[in-house]
Design a protein around this motif. Structure first.
Motif, PDB file in Angstrom:
ATOM      1  N   TYR A 117       0.842  -1.190   0.000  1.00 56.77           N
ATOM      2  CA  TYR A 117       0.000   0.000   0.000  1.00 56.77           C
ATOM      3  C   TYR A 117       0.882   1.246   0.000  1.00 56.77           C
ATOM      4  CZ  TYR A 117      -3.518  -3.413   1.297  1.00 56.77           C
ATOM      5  OH  TYR A 117      -4.342  -4.509   1.308  1.00 56.77           O
ATOM      6  N   GLY A 118       0.428   2.287  -0.714  1.00 54.74           N
ATOM      7  CA  GLY A 118       1.207   3.502  -0.836  1.00 54.74           C
ATOM      8  C   GLY A 118       2.220   3.398  -1.959  1.00 54.74           C
ATOM      9  N   THR A 119       3.290   4.164  -1.859  1.00 54.61           N
ATOM     10  CA  THR A 119       4.300   4.215  -2.911  1.00 54.61           C
ATOM     11  C   THR A 119       5.693   4.140  -2.299  1.00 54.61           C
ATOM     12  OG1 THR A 119       4.499   6.620  -2.832  1.00 54.61           O
ATOM     13  CG2 THR A 119       2.840   5.732  -4.315  1.00 54.61           C
ATOM     14  N   ALA A 120       6.677   3.938  -3.180  1.00 55.00           N
ATOM     15  CA  ALA A 120       8.075   3.974  -2.749  1.00 55.00           C
ATOM     16  C   ALA A 120       8.634   5.388  -2.771  1.00 55.00           C
ATOM     17  CB  ALA A 120       8.922   3.072  -3.648  1.00 55.00           C
ATOM     18  N   GLY A 121       7.932   6.299  -3.433  1.00 55.77           N
ATOM     19  CA  GLY A 121       8.397   7.677  -3.549  1.00 55.77           C
ATOM     20  C   GLY A 121       7.342   8.646  -3.066  1.00 55.77           C
ATOM     21  N   PRO A 122       7.494   9.930  -3.372  1.00 53.34           N
ATOM     22  CA  PRO A 122       6.535  10.936  -2.911  1.00 53.34           C
ATOM     23  C   PRO A 122       5.172  10.734  -3.558  1.00 53.34           C
ATOM     24  CG  PRO A 122       8.095  11.898  -4.464  1.00 53.34           C
ATOM     25  CD  PRO A 122       8.597  10.526  -4.148  1.00 53.34           C
ATOM     26  N   LEU A 123       4.142  11.156  -2.845  1.00 49.77           N
ATOM     27  CA  LEU A 123       2.769  10.985  -3.299  1.00 49.77           C
ATOM     28  C   LEU A 123       1.948  12.147  -2.772  1.00 49.77           C
ATOM     29  CD1 LEU A 123       0.631   9.106  -4.661  1.00 49.77           C
ATOM     30  CD2 LEU A 123       0.321   8.041  -2.410  1.00 49.77           C
ATOM     31  N   TYR A 124       1.111  12.725  -3.638  1.00 50.67           N
ATOM     32  CA  TYR A 124       0.253  13.841  -3.256  1.00 50.67           C
ATOM     33  C   TYR A 124      -1.177  13.548  -3.669  1.00 50.67           C
ATOM     34  CZ  TYR A 124       4.400  16.736  -2.473  1.00 50.67           C
ATOM     35  OH  TYR A 124       5.582  17.236  -1.996  1.00 50.67           O
ATOM     36  N   LEU A 125      -2.122  13.943  -2.813  1.00 50.67           N
ATOM     37  CA  LEU A 125      -3.528  14.002  -3.166  1.00 50.67           C
ATOM     38  C   LEU A 125      -3.888  15.470  -3.222  1.00 50.67           C
ATOM     39  CD1 LEU A 125      -6.153  12.437  -3.717  1.00 50.67           C
ATOM     40  CD2 LEU A 125      -6.650  12.578  -1.268  1.00 50.67           C
ATOM     41  N   GLY A 126      -4.059  16.013  -4.433  1.00 51.97           N
ATOM     42  CA  GLY A 126      -4.116  17.463  -4.556  1.00 51.97           C
ATOM     43  C   GLY A 126      -2.801  18.030  -4.056  1.00 51.97           C
ATOM     44  N   PRO A 127      -2.849  19.030  -3.171  1.00 53.49           N
ATOM     45  CA  PRO A 127      -1.603  19.602  -2.656  1.00 53.49           C
ATOM     46  C   PRO A 127      -1.103  18.919  -1.396  1.00 53.49           C
ATOM     47  CG  PRO A 127      -3.442  20.904  -1.884  1.00 53.49           C
ATOM     48  CD  PRO A 127      -4.035  19.799  -2.748  1.00 53.49           C
ATOM     49  N   VAL A 128      -1.820  17.896  -0.915  1.00 53.25           N
ATOM     50  CA  VAL A 128      -1.516  17.305   0.387  1.00 53.25           C
ATOM     51  C   VAL A 128      -0.620  16.082   0.221  1.00 53.25           C
ATOM     52  CG1 VAL A 128      -2.488  16.242   2.456  1.00 53.25           C
ATOM     53  CG2 VAL A 128      -3.697  18.134   1.337  1.00 53.25           C
TER      54      VAL A 128
END
Length: 291
Positions: A117-128
């Motif tokens: 679940y999630g990612t190995a790198g950065p992740l944004y939902l909109g600006p968050v």
């Protein structure tokens, strides 16, 4: 603007659709565009003060979706900390046939396993920014706790701190978080999801829909379905009918409020207003469905 670039005819016009970034249709006077016209046509989006990894994270999400072979996305042509450039995609009115294609494409996407679940790198939902624990969670039975700790509660705290949700509604969201194991249904292995699939993030082309603006990650497929329905996807009955012919999801309707809550909460955190009350009611609906 000097040199060769200064000799190239150039046009840029704003386009609508985003709440976070400024977007433009850009034409360069070299060759022909997608319609055989006098320009190469691109889509460019910018955001003042964007974190350095903001647009690279979006480009990585588009690449993740593209790599599955299940869904169509615009081609990424360039990415920098302050701009993302995509190949322009001409749009058309959605048809029943294209809606059914979207359903089948999403079913294929959700059959694509993710490592966790999630990612190995950065992740944004909109600006968050969204977080992924270390070590990451790959056990399907761990999804409810992951969802509470890394999706629902951070957004709830943002909404509370910003005055975007009232105490009673916030408490009902907390109650849902406490009882999520009762609401979540059978364990679901991590699958590749779009992650921010509201109706405005679909480009209908008259042939095959393209997905844009992802928060692509390993996640729960019902999140994509719940937000797509909540946001008024055109020809939704055709989309979900075709999806469930390929990938049936028993109990989906009862769990839809749980999976929609994340997206309602981010609106409460960012915009407040009626979204705070909607967050509380969405949590209460999820609890009622659980009995």
């Amino acid at each position: 603007m000097g040199g060769l670039l200064g000799m190239i005819p150039f046009s840029a016009s704003p386009v609508s659709g985003g709440e976070i970034c400024d977007a433009y249709r850009v034409g360069l006077g070299l060759g022909v565009d997608n319609n055989g016209g006098p320009f190469l046509t691109y889509f460019a989006k910018t955001r003042d003060g964007a974190p350095a990894d903001f647009f690279p994270a979006e480009a990585a999400g588009l690449e993740l979706l593209r790599s599955t072979g299940a869904v169509a996305v615009p081609e990424v042509l360039a990415v920098e900390p302050d701009v993302l450039v995509l190949r322009w995609v001409d749009t058309a009115e959605p048809s029943d046939a294209e809606a059914e294609r979207l359903g089948r494409d999403l079913a294929a996407l959700h059959e694509t396993a993710a490592p966790h679940y999630g990612t190995a790198g950065p992740l944004y939902l909109g600006p968050v920014p969204l977080t992924t624990p270390e070590p990451p969670v790959d056990d399907p039975a761990g999804w409810p706790a992951f969802h509470v700790e890394h999706r629902l509660l951070p957004l709830l705290r943002m909404a509370v701190d910003g005055g975007g949700i009232g105490p009673g509604d916030a408490r009902d969201v907390e109650r849902l978080c406490e009882r999520i194991e009762e609401v979540a249904g059978a364990p679901q292995r991590p699958a590749v999801i779009h992650g921010d699939l509201w109706a405005g993030n679909i480009l209908w082309t008259g042939d095959r829909p393209h997905l844009i603006d992802p928060a692509a990650q390993g996640g729960h497929p019902e999140a994509d379905l719940a937000f797509l329905e909540l946001s008024g996807c055109p020809r939704w009955d055709r989309v979900i009918g075709a999806y469930e012919e390929v990938r049936p999801v028993p109990g989906r309707r009862e769990r839809a409020p749980l999976h929609a809550l994340h997206h309602v909460l981010i609106h409460a955190a960012l915009f407040g207003g009626a979204y705070g009350a909607e967050s509380g009611e969405t949590a209460r609906c999820a609890l009622r469905a659980a009995g």
